[in-house]
Design an enzyme around this catalytic site. Structure first.
Site, PDB file in Angstrom:
ATOM      1  N   TYR A  96       0.878  -1.180   0.000  1.00 64.59           N
ATOM      2  CA  TYR A  96       0.000   0.000   0.000  1.00 64.59           C
ATOM      3  C   TYR A  96       0.908   1.220   0.000  1.00 64.59           C
ATOM      4  CZ  TYR A  96      -3.814   3.025   1.932  1.00 64.59           C
ATOM      5  OH  TYR A  96      -4.742   4.004   2.172  1.00 64.59           O
TER       6      TYR A  96
ATOM      7  N   LYS B 290      -1.677  -1.534  -3.786  1.00 70.13           N
ATOM      8  CA  LYS B 290      -2.621  -0.413  -3.882  1.00 70.13           C
ATOM      9  C   LYS B 290      -1.802   0.850  -4.062  1.00 70.13           C
ATOM     10  CE  LYS B 290      -6.248   2.103  -1.351  1.00 70.13           C
ATOM     11  NZ  LYS B 290      -5.734   3.463  -1.474  1.00 70.13           N
TER      12      LYS B 290
END
Length: 295
Positions: free
Chosen positions: A132, A160
């Site tokens: 992330y 992400k």
């Protein structure tokens, strides 16, 4: 592959700043009804203001409310690897589709340090790990070559990207095309359709808290081969983004917009944004303009 939409779900609070689980469950139901999956305890979920125990109980509540009707990914990232592993193991026990691990914050990391961090977490759990990246908030950035090396790990399933830079997203998606089983999820709300066209597995969007059906429509139209429909939905989504985010920090604006629509979501924990009648009036006008509340 069929693309999937995730919403970075808000965490709802009572007036005394405790978690409002019933209101949070209502937001889960709203997203599931729209056709979206859930990212829990992310940036839009006030994760940095939650205690360790609250993240565990929040995950349990979200998973219980979803009841298998949608996928759930939970952010377990903490500044230190030790506590990240500890939290990831708790989430592993609960059972979710994925564990997102935000880059460490406050602690400045080398790329080697990031690689060791993510590898250690991925080794510690059975649930697939998603990197992330959101350098504007953490001051640590996963370079594409680091992501490429981590993609070879058997329990790292994707990334992400919330950096907001199209060239970085392109570099991550190039890895996704080359490495089987490494999915790229786009964070920038204005790039949802473009990212889908270029190989992203789907969006993980904060703005979807305000416009869940439109986010779902971008993805469902794309999956159906309706490029015109996806483009039109993206245009509506981007238009709200431009108007709303012009007022301030995006996660704060998302939470306040949702509060104007339904004040059961509560304010964020302090020292985050307090209710501001003047700004709330501006937000209300934007929501009216985009047909999200009645004039």
């Amino acid at each position: 592959m069929t693309k999937s939409a995730y919403v970075a779900l808000v965490t709802c609070f009572n007036e005394d700043e405790t978690i409002n689980f019933e209101a949070t469950r209502a937001q889960v139901r709203r997203q599931v009804a729209a056709g979206n999956n859930i990212l829990c305890a992310g940036t839009n979920g006030d994760f940095s203001a939650l205690t360790f125990e609250e993240k565990v109980t929040l995950t349990e509540a979200v998973v219980d409310e979803v009841s298998g009707k949608a996928k759930v990914i939970v952010n377990a990232g903490m500044p230190a690897t030790f506590e990240t592993v500890k939290l990831a193991r708790e989430i592993d026990r609960i059972g979710v589709e994925g564990i997102a691990v935000i880059t460490p914050f406050f602690i400045a990391c080398t790329q080697d340090g990031l690689e060791r961090h993510f590898t250690t977490v991925a080794d510690a759990v059975k649930t697939p790990i998603y990197l992330y990246d959101i350098p504007a908030r953490t001051q640590n950035h996963i370079e594409p070559e680091t992501a490429r090396r981590l993609a070879a790990h058997g329990n790292i399933a994707g990334i992400k990207d919330s950096g907001g830079k199209q060239d970085t997203l392109e570099a991550y998606m190039a890895i996704g095309r080359e490495v089987e089983g490494f999915d790229v999820y786009s964070g920038p709300d204005h790039l949802v359709h473009w990212a889908l066209q270029n190989g992203a597995a789907g969006p993980i969007s904060g703005l979807g808290n305000v416009m869940p059906e439109v986010l779902a429509r971008i993805v469902s139209c794309f999956n159906a081969g309706d490029e015109a429909g996806a483009a039109a939905a993206q245009e509506a989504y981007t238009a709200l983004r431009v108007d709303l985010y012009a007022l301030g920090f995006p996660p704060a604006m998302v939470k306040r917009a949702l509060w104007v629509m339904d004040n059961s979501v509560g304010a964020s924990r302090q020292p985050a944004l307090l209710p501001n009648p003047e700004q709330d009036a501006q937000i209300r006008a934007i929501l009216e303009k985009h047909g999200l509340i009645a004039a």
